[in-house]
Each structure stands twice: as C-alpha cells, then as structure tokens.
Enzyme design. Structure first.
Site, PDB file in Angstrom:
ATOM      1  N   GLY A  68       0.828  -1.193   0.000  1.00  0.00           N
ATOM      2  CA  GLY A  68       0.000   0.000   0.000  1.00  0.00           C
ATOM      3  C   GLY A  68       0.861   1.241   0.000  1.00  0.00           C
ATOM      4  N   GLY A  70       0.647   5.743   0.681  1.00  0.00           N
ATOM      5  CA  GLY A  70      -0.105   6.933   1.049  1.00  0.00           C
ATOM      6  C   GLY A  70       0.759   8.168   0.925  1.00  0.00           C
ATOM      7  CG  ASP A 181      -7.937   9.144   8.981  1.00  0.00           C
ATOM      8  OD1 ASP A 181      -9.031   9.505   8.502  1.00  0.00           O
ATOM      9  OD2 ASP A 181      -6.966   8.814   8.275  1.00  0.00           O
ATOM     10  CG  ASP A 374     -11.640  -7.253  28.238  1.00  0.00           C
ATOM     11  OD1 ASP A 374     -12.072  -6.613  29.217  1.00  0.00           O
ATOM     12  OD2 ASP A 374     -11.389  -6.737  27.135  1.00  0.00           O
ATOM     13  CG  ASP A 446      24.198  -7.476  23.152  1.00  0.00           C
ATOM     14  OD1 ASP A 446      24.816  -6.609  23.807  1.00  0.00           O
ATOM     15  OD2 ASP A 446      24.715  -8.151  22.244  1.00  0.00           O
ATOM     16  CE  LYS A 452      30.804  -7.981  27.651  1.00  0.00           C
ATOM     17  NZ  LYS A 452      32.099  -8.190  28.313  1.00  0.00           N
ATOM     18  CG  ASN A 480      30.209 -17.196  33.370  1.00  0.00           C
ATOM     19  OD1 ASN A 480      29.550 -16.219  33.734  1.00  0.00           O
ATOM     20  ND2 ASN A 480      30.780 -17.271  32.170  1.00  0.00           N
TER      21      ASN A 480
END
Length: 505
Positions: A68, A70, A181, A374, A446, A452, A480
């Site tokens: 699309g 616009g 909109d 809900d 990271d 790491k 570690n």
C-alpha cells in the site's frame, strides 16, 4: 457503492500545522508520551519497542512490491532474517515530512497500544533518508475492500465487526487516545476467513492524539465521509471516534455513506449539519435495533453520543454478535498463571519480549481466552473478571490465589492484566525456547551489540530500574558469575535447566 469508493483517498481534512523541515540529520525519535502505567522497577511492553541500531536491511529481507502507499510513505512485506517472522514495514521518507513530531507521536501512541484489536508495532529503524515502522502483518486486506466486494454485510456480520471495533475503541478511550481517522481503509482483516470469523485490527495512528478530560482537541483531522461535525468546529474530545464508527456501521449495512456530495466541500457541509436518513428502500430489511444503535453513535452532540462501552452493551450487539469466543478455559491455564509467579524478573521480561513478538496465528487460542475473560471489553482483565471467568469455567481457586496471580502477572503494576502480560504468562514452552525467537529477545537486551547482556544494558532497556536492581537481574541468569549474560546462559534460563537465583519462593 460508488460513493463509498470515493472515500478511499487520504485524510484530507487538515492535520497539524507543521513547521519547517528539520532535515535528515535527526537520528533518533524519543517518545512524546510516557510508557503506560509502568511503575518503578516494573515491566511494560512499550519498553521493548525500540529504535533499533544498524541498517534495516541487516535485519529484514524486504519485498520490492508495495502492499500500500499513502501521502506519508509506503508499506511492504518483509521477513525477519533471524526468526523468519513475516512483518509489514512502513517506510516514511524524511523528505516528505515538514515536521518529525507527527511521526514521533504516531510511534509513541503505537507503543502505548496493547490490545488484540490494534495493530502491533514491533520495532523501528532509521537512516539518513527514511524512518521504518516494523509492524504486524494482516493477510486479509482492508475492511473497505471487503465492503466493496460484498456490497453490504448481513447484520450478524456487521455486529461481529462492530463488537471487535468497539472493544478496541473502548480500550483507546480508557488510555485517553483518539484515533481521529477511523474509516474502513484503516481496519485490516487478519486473514481471508469469512468476515464473521475474522479478526479486525485498527491501523494507521498517523493522525491520532492524546486526549485529556477537560482539555478539548483543536486539530482538524480526519477524512470527509467519516469526520465528526464537532471536529470541523475545532473543539472536540475522543467521542469523535464514536461518530466515525457509526458512519462505518451505516455503510456496512446499506453499502453507501450517510453523507454524499459532488466534492469534499459538499460532503463536509452535510456532515456539519449532522442530518442523515435511513432510506426505506435500502433499510427495510435492517432491524430497528441496528438503526437505533447507529443513531446513538451519530448524535450530533458528543455529550449525547454513546461511549464505546455503552455501545458494546447495546441490545443489537448482544443479540447479533457473540459475547465471547466459544472457548473453554482449561485447568492448565491456572497452572501456567501460577507458574509465572515462580519466574525471576529477568525471565519475565524476556517472556514479555517474546510474547509481544509472536505471530497472531500462534496465539489465536490465547487471544480468544483473553477476550472471554475481558467481560467489559476494555482490553484489560481485572481481579473480579479473572475470578468470575475461572468460576464460570468450574475452576475453583481461593481468593488469595487469585490475588497472587494478579500480583505476579501484572508486571507493570497497573492493577490490571494487559494483553501482553497475559500472553507472557500463558504461552507454551515450545514457543519461548525456540533459539531463533530467543536470539531476537537476547539481541534486544544486548543494547551495545557486544554479544552479552550487562547491568548497564538492562538499566538502559528498563528505564525505571535502578542500578542495584539491574545488577540483581543479571545475577539471575549469570551462571559463571562474570557479571554478564551470554546467549548460552540466556538459553539455559529460558529452558529452566538450572536453578535460578532470585526466583519467588
């Protein structure tokens, strides 16, 4: 449908007055709005929707064919190279923008949105020429295209769409957001299934705004056929979206818009008067309840107009659309919710990232359960809704257990369970231990891309986390004890292959 087809253009009612161009030197887009309800030390989905460093081409293989286009950019299909997930990429050329605030506002509001009926934003990229929004993809096309194809919908079909749309609008109203909109072109269907079995998603928040009670919005924004009369007077609130929904329902049931004219000026003149009719030859087979609901949605005075939650409770919605998906709550759902309490905070954060990135087709069952729980349709599960839903399913658990579940799953501290919070607590293990999925989550944490995760990375990612808390989060997966988490340690945590310090007792 001819008149309706004329409404397929861009929003032509004026948007914000934009200032001079800032040029392509702007590199990052800080949020204009705060993260929703995230308390100090909390976890919220918005924190994990970031402006990614590097080139988008390194992360995505983008199709040349456009889905699309616009006035502010185009959308194409793309595949994430690591996870193979398919996305929709909205490319916004900076050269077409006179002011980047519009894009910043769109991104900030999309970060706030966490609802099954609103399109997901996953991440953004930026280079010297463009801004890229990486979003959920829907293969069913626009609601507008389905209206054009079918001419008009049956009442059960229209009610099924309206129920989903009103749930999303109800959520937006609770968040103080006005879309400004809403039109059939800005609703996508999840797939090619029949309309009554499909999932409807609101898209394009380019003209949306944050609304505060007592502070009317003034921007003339919207599309002629769908804009509310008060927007033309430049003083209005988020009830403007309800008017637009009424126009959409009118079109779905008869095949043409309530206000027509030779040009936009003539259409807007009729909109400003707010007078429309139900022509007997086109409406004789439509129920009186449907026409009453349209009238309540399209009251000229916003004070008299329905709110979304009122509309959801209307007789027509109750009788013509299902009140909840036909799903059964299984006993293992409670086990998963209880089990989430035993996760340490860093794993909960990782599960939020993974849950927020999962394709809709992989979580359809969980989505349906969330919608079932809900009850009032506002996109949030309260303590009472969770307890009532479990009781109705014959799952009896003590009130203190429900409170413990709420406290554990409510990671942002809002007092309610958001959609992504629910998914993070209930997704299947095989979904979150996939190495490609985990790598994508790992690379998000990271921050400096050094292979790491450190306390500095986590403090930057979780912006309301103290240094001490960030150090503790690293310790929860640092096998570690070198002060950082590598990918192997991250995978061990996700697989549960080692006892994790910092877990709840």
């Amino acid at each position: 449908m001819g008149a309706c087809c004329a409404a397929t253009g861009e929003a032509v009612v004026a948007a914000e007055q934009e200032g001079p161009s800032r040029g392509p030197s702007v590199r990052r887009l800080p949020s204009l709005l705060p993260h929703r309800h995230v308390k100090d030390g909390g976890i919220g989905r918005a924190q994990f929707i970031i402006d990614r460093p590097g080139k988008i081409a390194d992360a995505y293989a983008m199709d040349r064919r456009k889905l699309g286009e616009g006035s502010y950019g185009s959308v194409c299909r793309a595949t994430h190279k690591a996870t193979k997930a398919v996305r929709a990429i909205k490319t916004i050329p900076k050269a077409k923008l006179r002011n980047l605030d519009r894009v910043k506002r769109e991104i900030a509001i999309m970060k706030m949105m966490d609802h099954p009926g609103i399109i997901k934003l996953y991440e953004t990229f930026e280079d010297g020429r463009n801004i890229y929004l990486c979003m959920e993809i829907c293969s069913g096309g626009e609601l507008f295209e389905r209206i054009v194809r079918d001419g008009r919908f049956s009442e059960p079909q229209a009610a099924a769409v309206m129920q989903q749309v009103l749930r999303a609008i109800c959520y937006m109203q609770k968040q103080g957001v006005a879309h400004r909109d809403l039109k059939p072109e800005n609703f996508l269907l999840q797939n090619q299934d029949p309309i009554e079995d499909n999932v409807v998603k609101i898209i394009d928040f380019g003209l949306s705004g944050k609304y505060e009670a007592g502070k009317p919005m003034k921007t003339r924004a919207g599309s002629p056929y769908y804009v509310a009369p008060e927007v033309l007077g430049s003083l209005y609130d988020n009830k403007c979206d309800i008017w637009s929904v009424g126009v959409i329902l009118y079109i779905m049931l008869c095949g043409y818009p309530p206000f027509q004219g030779k040009n936009d000026a003539e259409v807007l003149q009729k909109v400003s008067l707010g007078l429309y009719e139900f022509r007997p030859q086109d409406w004789r087979y439509v129920s009186e309840d449907a026409k009453v609901l349209i009238t309540c949605l399209m009251k000229k005075s916003p004070v008299d107009r329905f709110a979304a939650e009122q509309a959801l409770r209307h007789t027509w919605i109750a009788h013509k659309a299902p009140t909840a998906p036909a799903v059964a709550l299984q006993g293992d759902l409670v086990d998963k919710l209880r089990g989430f309490r035993l996760r340490n905070k860093f794993m909960k954060a990782a599960l939020h990232v993974i849950a927020g990135q999962l394709d809709e087709t992989k979580i359809r069952g969980l989505r349906d359960i969330f919608v079932k729980l809900d009850v009032n349709g506002d996109g949030l599960i309260t303590h009472s809704e969770l307890r009532r839903g479990l009781q109705q399913a014959g799952i009896q658990i003590p009130r203190p257990d429900v409170e413990d579940i709420m406290d554990s799953v409510d990671c942002d501290g809002s007092g309610e369970i958001d959609y992504t919070e629910f998914l993070a607590a209930t997704i299947e293990k095989q979904q979150y231990v996939d190495e490609a999925v985990c790598w994508n989550a790992f690379s998000l944490f990271d921050v400096n891309c050094d292979g790491k995760i450190t306390s500095s990375d986590l403090k930057q990612m979780l912006d309301k986390t103290s240094t001490r808390s960030a150090v503790e989060l690293v310790r929860q997966a640092d096998a570690n004890n070198d002060g950082s988490i590598d990918f192997q340690e991250f995978m061990k945590m996700m697989r549960g292959s080692r006892v994790l310090p910092g877990s709840a007792p």
